[in-house]
Write an enzyme that holds these catalytic residues in place. Sequence first.
Site, short mmCIF file in Angstrom:
data_model
loop_
_atom_site.label_atom_id
_atom_site.label_comp_id
_atom_site.label_asym_id
_atom_site.label_seq_id
_atom_site.Cartn_x
_atom_site.Cartn_y
_atom_site.Cartn_z
CG PHE A 145 -1.83 1.28 1.13
CD1 PHE A 145 -2.99 1.26 0.37
CD2 PHE A 145 -1.47 2.48 1.74
CE1 PHE A 145 -3.79 2.41 0.24
CE2 PHE A 145 -2.25 3.62 1.62
CZ PHE A 145 -3.41 3.58 0.86
CG ASP A 232 5.55 4.10 1.76
OD1 ASP A 232 5.52 4.85 2.76
OD2 ASP A 232 4.57 3.94 1.01
CE LYS A 261 -1.25 7.07 6.75
NZ LYS A 261 -0.94 5.97 5.86
C1 LIG Z 1 -1.04 6.08 4.30
C2 LIG Z 1 0.09 5.59 3.50
C3 LIG Z 1 0.43 6.21 2.27
C4 LIG Z 1 -0.38 7.31 1.66
O1 LIG Z 1 -0.42 8.46 2.42
P1 LIG Z 1 -1.57 9.55 2.11
O2 LIG Z 1 -1.20 10.71 2.97
O3 LIG Z 1 -2.88 8.93 2.49
O4 LIG Z 1 -1.51 9.84 0.67
C5 LIG Z 1 1.54 5.75 1.61
N1 LIG Z 1 2.27 4.71 2.10
C6 LIG Z 1 1.97 4.10 3.25
C7 LIG Z 1 2.83 2.98 3.75
C8 LIG Z 1 0.85 4.51 3.98
O5 LIG Z 1 0.53 3.87 5.12
#
Ligand SMILES: *Cc1c(COP(=O)(O)O)cnc(C)c1O
Length: 413
Positions: A145, A232, A261
């Site tokens: 994700f 990520d 986040k």
């Molecule tokens: C939430 C998340 C995203 C996307 O972040 P947004 O601010 O919602 O665009 C990307 N990578 C990971 C691992 C996430 O948990």
Amino acid sequence: MNQKTSNALDYIALEEKYGAYNYHPMPVVLEKGEGVFVWDVEGKWYYDFLSSYSSVNQWNSHPEIINALKEQAKKITLTSLDFYNHQISVYEKRITEHFGFDKVLPMNTGAEAVEISLKLCRKWGYEKKNICGNQSLIIVCKNNFHGRTSGIISFSSDSQAYAHYGPYMPGFLSIPYDDSRALEEALGRYPNVAGFLLEPIQGEAGVIVPQSGYLKECQRLCKADNVLLIADEVQTGIGHTGKMLACDYEGIQVDVLILGKTLSGGVYPISEALAKVLANDAIMEVIRPGQHGSTFGGNSLACAVALTALNVIEKEQLAENARILDEFFREEMQKFIQEYSIIKSVRGKGLLNALVVNSPEESELAWKICLDLKLKGLLAKPMHSNIIHLAPPLTITKAQLIECAYLFLKAVF
Ligand SMILES: *Cc1c(COP(=O)(O)O)cnc(C)c1O
């Protein structure tokens, strides 16, 4: 029905009438947050076990972060990066030094930071690795994700995220997660690989923690083939797993690090994320004026908030708190799991955990448990039909966790 109850139902009705139906919220209308608690419009309080997907790690509406927001908002909020602003310079120095990188490219949401990492990786592939024009390949993992843009969902294996959004962006190869042999084989087969993008723990997939040594092996393989390792850490980063980065558990430093986040403590922007891409000089230098940008990226308000949010994480030793409580919470939950068959397992790292419900994927059991937890005073969210995401703010105490484990017991049995 008293006035306040009808308010809650009214809000829900309005949202259902006017809002896009892209989430399936719990039937609770929140209006206040403080510490590890949130309050609904009826004045009932709950433990927050979602923390807006690990965004409010510092706790809900942390006074110091809110104060930084207010103070900066009084002065200036947005200058555009066509002018220097005094907040971005200080912030960039702080964040690059903190994470041991040379450059940072500030964005707004997690998905945007992933997008720029992919662009950076491709451009680096052409300009530094001499991959032939438009032939670059980026390896990704199954069940990843990384956000919701058209580019990112092109390599999602989640049919909900993917279906009917085509045509899809080419240039990605998906391999199984936590399988360094698969990475080795792919690298051996394709000479045109520019990067390997992964989550050090797959958050949305249900908090999948890879075997220890996996990340280190990925780094070794990527280095040997001159392939960029892109982590990520939008969800795992900045303390939630018990270290500043989940990658720190294996002592690796990746080539491109993506944060979001909790970088702003869930305070800014409203959609919750401020994203950063940190990369070494040689990588970042492929981007020149005019080749990438964002109106709000690196704005003064965002930088002031993020700087304070990082200071709070350090000052209050929140990563340490997550590490101290790491095993403890899962052990508490394990006590119930052994006695009752409704929960299959609990897994995770630090304060980023998930409960696996003993039911088929398509069952509603996890949702029902979460509704019950809500009645008992704890808000958690089913991620898939049989997994419940458990991610309280990192300020939670041992005594509070014991109480929460007890609420789980009452809700489930
Ligand atoms: C939430 C998340 C995203 C996307 O972040 P947004 O601010 O919602 O665009 C990307 N990578 C990971 C691992 C996430 O948990």
